[in-house]
Design a protein around this motif. Structure first.
Motif, PDB file in Angstrom:
ATOM      1  N   LEU A   1       0.830  -1.200   0.000  1.00 20.78           N
ATOM      2  CA  LEU A   1       0.000   0.000   0.000  1.00 20.78           C
ATOM      3  C   LEU A   1       0.871   1.259   0.000  1.00 20.78           C
ATOM      4  O   LEU A   1       0.582   2.232  -0.703  1.00 20.78           O
ATOM      5  CB  LEU A   1      -0.914  -0.020   1.231  1.00 20.78           C
ATOM      6  N   PHE A   2       1.939   1.229   0.782  1.00 20.62           N
ATOM      7  CA  PHE A   2       2.838   2.376   0.832  1.00 20.62           C
ATOM      8  C   PHE A   2       3.544   2.566  -0.512  1.00 20.62           C
ATOM      9  O   PHE A   2       3.715   3.692  -0.990  1.00 20.62           O
ATOM     10  CB  PHE A   2       3.851   2.190   1.949  1.00 20.62           C
ATOM     11  N   ASP A   3       3.942   1.451  -1.141  1.00 21.63           N
ATOM     12  CA  ASP A   3       4.562   1.552  -2.469  1.00 21.63           C
ATOM     13  C   ASP A   3       3.577   2.119  -3.480  1.00 21.63           C
ATOM     14  O   ASP A   3       3.964   2.903  -4.362  1.00 21.63           O
ATOM     15  CB  ASP A   3       5.055   0.171  -2.923  1.00 21.63           C
ATOM     16  N   ASP A   4       2.298   1.733  -3.365  1.00 30.40           N
ATOM     17  CA  ASP A   4       1.275   2.283  -4.257  1.00 30.40           C
ATOM     18  C   ASP A   4       1.164   3.800  -4.072  1.00 30.40           C
ATOM     19  O   ASP A   4       1.032   4.553  -5.048  1.00 30.40           O
ATOM     20  CB  ASP A   4      -0.085   1.635  -3.977  1.00 30.40           C
ATOM     21  N   TRP A   5       1.197   4.245  -2.832  1.00 29.57           N
ATOM     22  CA  TRP A   5       1.137   5.691  -2.580  1.00 29.57           C
ATOM     23  C   TRP A   5       2.338   6.409  -3.180  1.00 29.57           C
ATOM     24  O   TRP A   5       2.193   7.462  -3.814  1.00 29.57           O
ATOM     25  CB  TRP A   5       1.074   5.960  -1.074  1.00 29.57           C
ATOM     26  N   ARG A   6       3.513   5.819  -2.997  1.00 27.07           N
ATOM     27  CA  ARG A   6       4.718   6.457  -3.524  1.00 27.07           C
ATOM     28  C   ARG A   6       4.650   6.562  -5.047  1.00 27.07           C
ATOM     29  O   ARG A   6       5.031   7.586  -5.616  1.00 27.07           O
ATOM     30  CB  ARG A   6       5.954   5.664  -3.100  1.00 27.07           C
ATOM     31  N   ARG A   7       4.169   5.523  -5.699  1.00 29.55           N
ATOM     32  CA  ARG A   7       4.066   5.579  -7.157  1.00 29.55           C
ATOM     33  C   ARG A   7       3.017   6.601  -7.599  1.00 29.55           C
ATOM     34  O   ARG A   7       3.192   7.290  -8.603  1.00 29.55           O
ATOM     35  CB  ARG A   7       3.708   4.197  -7.709  1.00 29.55           C
ATOM     36  N   ALA A   8       1.930   6.708  -6.835  1.00 27.06           N
ATOM     37  CA  ALA A   8       0.838   7.591  -7.220  1.00 27.06           C
ATOM     38  C   ALA A   8       1.130   9.057  -6.933  1.00 27.06           C
ATOM     39  O   ALA A   8       0.683   9.936  -7.674  1.00 27.06           O
ATOM     40  CB  ALA A   8      -0.448   7.171  -6.513  1.00 27.06           C
ATOM     41  N   HIS A   9       1.882   9.326  -5.848  1.00 26.42           N
ATOM     42  CA  HIS A   9       2.031  10.710  -5.404  1.00 26.42           C
ATOM     43  C   HIS A   9       3.469  11.222  -5.413  1.00 26.42           C
ATOM     44  O   HIS A   9       3.697  12.408  -5.614  1.00 26.42           O
ATOM     45  CB  HIS A   9       1.449  10.879  -3.996  1.00 26.42           C
ATOM     46  N   GLY A  10       4.412  10.369  -5.119  1.00 24.51           N
ATOM     47  CA  GLY A  10       5.796  10.835  -5.074  1.00 24.51           C
ATOM     48  C   GLY A  10       6.080  11.673  -3.855  1.00 24.51           C
ATOM     49  O   GLY A  10       6.911  11.326  -3.030  1.00 24.51           O
ATOM     50  N   LEU A  11       5.388  12.779  -3.706  1.00 24.83           N
ATOM     51  CA  LEU A  11       5.540  13.645  -2.531  1.00 24.83           C
ATOM     52  C   LEU A  11       4.196  13.767  -1.855  1.00 24.83           C
ATOM     53  O   LEU A  11       3.162  13.905  -2.508  1.00 24.83           O
ATOM     54  CB  LEU A  11       6.048  15.039  -2.935  1.00 24.83           C
ATOM     55  N   MET A  12       4.225  13.757  -0.521  1.00 19.15           N
ATOM     56  CA  MET A  12       2.973  13.865   0.230  1.00 19.15           C
ATOM     57  C   MET A  12       2.471  15.298   0.239  1.00 19.15           C
ATOM     58  O   MET A  12       3.215  16.230   0.504  1.00 19.15           O
ATOM     59  CB  MET A  12       3.180  13.396   1.675  1.00 19.15           C
ATOM     60  N   ALA A  13       1.203  15.519  -0.044  1.00 17.68           N
ATOM     61  CA  ALA A  13       0.551  16.821   0.092  1.00 17.68           C
ATOM     62  C   ALA A  13      -0.341  16.766   1.314  1.00 17.68           C
ATOM     63  O   ALA A  13      -1.353  16.079   1.318  1.00 17.68           O
ATOM     64  CB  ALA A  13      -0.274  17.151  -1.149  1.00 17.68           C
ATOM     65  N   ALA A  14       0.090  17.410   2.388  1.00 19.20           N
ATOM     66  CA  ALA A  14      -0.610  17.269   3.661  1.00 19.20           C
ATOM     67  C   ALA A  14      -1.975  17.915   3.633  1.00 19.20           C
ATOM     68  O   ALA A  14      -2.199  18.964   3.018  1.00 19.20           O
ATOM     69  CB  ALA A  14       0.229  17.879   4.794  1.00 19.20           C
ATOM     70  N   ASP A  15      -2.925  17.240   4.285  1.00 16.48           N
ATOM     71  CA  ASP A  15      -4.237  17.812   4.570  1.00 16.48           C
ATOM     72  C   ASP A  15      -5.087  18.020   3.319  1.00 16.48           C
ATOM     73  O   ASP A  15      -5.824  18.983   3.216  1.00 16.48           O
ATOM     74  CB  ASP A  15      -4.094  19.143   5.324  1.00 16.48           C
ATOM     75  N   ARG A  16      -4.975  17.120   2.326  1.00 18.67           N
ATOM     76  CA  ARG A  16      -5.856  17.195   1.142  1.00 18.67           C
ATOM     77  C   ARG A  16      -7.164  16.488   1.479  1.00 18.67           C
ATOM     78  O   ARG A  16      -7.397  15.356   1.127  1.00 18.67           O
ATOM     79  CB  ARG A  16      -5.200  16.483  -0.051  1.00 18.67           C
ATOM     80  N   ASN A  17      -8.023  17.156   2.203  1.00 16.00           N
ATOM     81  CA  ASN A  17      -9.258  16.538   2.652  1.00 16.00           C
ATOM     82  C   ASN A  17     -10.456  17.363   2.247  1.00 16.00           C
ATOM     83  O   ASN A  17     -11.548  17.076   2.666  1.00 16.00           O
ATOM     84  CB  ASN A  17      -9.231  16.344   4.165  1.00 16.00           C
TER      85      ASN A  17
END
Length: 231
Positions: A215-231
């Motif tokens: 799941l974490f690898d999927d996030w890394r592939r999808a986003h690369g960098l975390m964008a905090a608080d996208r809610n």
């Protein structure tokens, strides 16, 4: 916690203090009775640990107990000290305590010359501390390790509250905030949540699939960098 784990924690507590620490303080930190604490100290002393002191006055561990030599280049040592100091300042309460304990353990196993370098290093961590969390971070880390789904109450930057069921994947530490990354069942996508805006978190008793690493690898592939608080 097993007794052997408790004895190791007791040694770590003693290593963190250069001056005598009372039995009451150690018993409170370990969550045990004073009688058990005194029994554990006697057990360690019987095994050869150079613990000096007595009830009512405090205890101190002489340096050098069963510690193998460990050396680092000065730059590496400064990097370790800087990283631990950053966590001690910017991390949550549990991580700050762990960082201080790690520094004390490191100081105990390096040669005297490097110990002096640790004490005299001029690297400092500045800036404000992150906002305090409403939910204990150890509960969040446990849910991550055990792949436990969490039901959270989250407050957005505009002040609105929402209920979410998330699959917690990772914790990110930034200079002025901490962020919980997870898959949000409500949004059907990855979302990141500032931990100071998580008002409540309860384990649902259900685990998630696939494995956290995937799941974490999927996030890394999808986003690369975390964008905090996208809610």
């Amino acid at each position: 916690m097993t007794r052997s784990e408790r004895l190791l924690q007791l040694l770590d507590i003693l290593r963190r203090h250069r001056h005598p620490v009372t039995g009451v303080a150690m018993a409170q930190e370990l969550g045990i009775s004073l009688r058990t604490l005194y029994r554990d100290i006697a057990s360690l002393q019987g095994q050869g640990a150079p613990i000096e002191g007595e009830a009512g006055l405090g205890y101190v561990l002489r340096e050098g107990f069963l510690l193998p030599p460990l050396t680092f280049p000065v730059e590496e040592l400064e990097a370790l000290v800087m990283g631990a100091r950053w966590l001690a300042t910017k991390g949550d309460e549990d991580m700050a305590r762990a960082a201080e304990s790690a520094l004390a353990r490191l100081r105990a196993v390096v040669p005297p010359a490097l110990r002096t370098e640790m004490d005299l290093t001029t690297l400092v961590v500045g800036g404000p501390r992150p906002a305090p969390d409403q939910v204990r971070s150890d509960a969040l880390r446990q849910a991550i390790r055990q792949q436990q789904k969490l039901r959270i109450t989250y407050r957005t930057g505009e002040g609105a509250l929402s209920e979410r069921v998330i699959w917690p994947v990772a914790l990110a530490f930034f200079d002025q905030s901490r962020v919980l990354l997870g898959w949000c069942e409500l949004r059907g996508d990855f979302r990141s949540f500032r931990t100071d805006r998580i008002m409540a978190a309860t384990a649902t008793g259900a685990t998630y699939r696939p494995p956290r690493k995937k799941l974490f690898d999927d996030w890394r592939r999808a986003h690369g960098l975390m964008a905090a608080d996208r809610n």
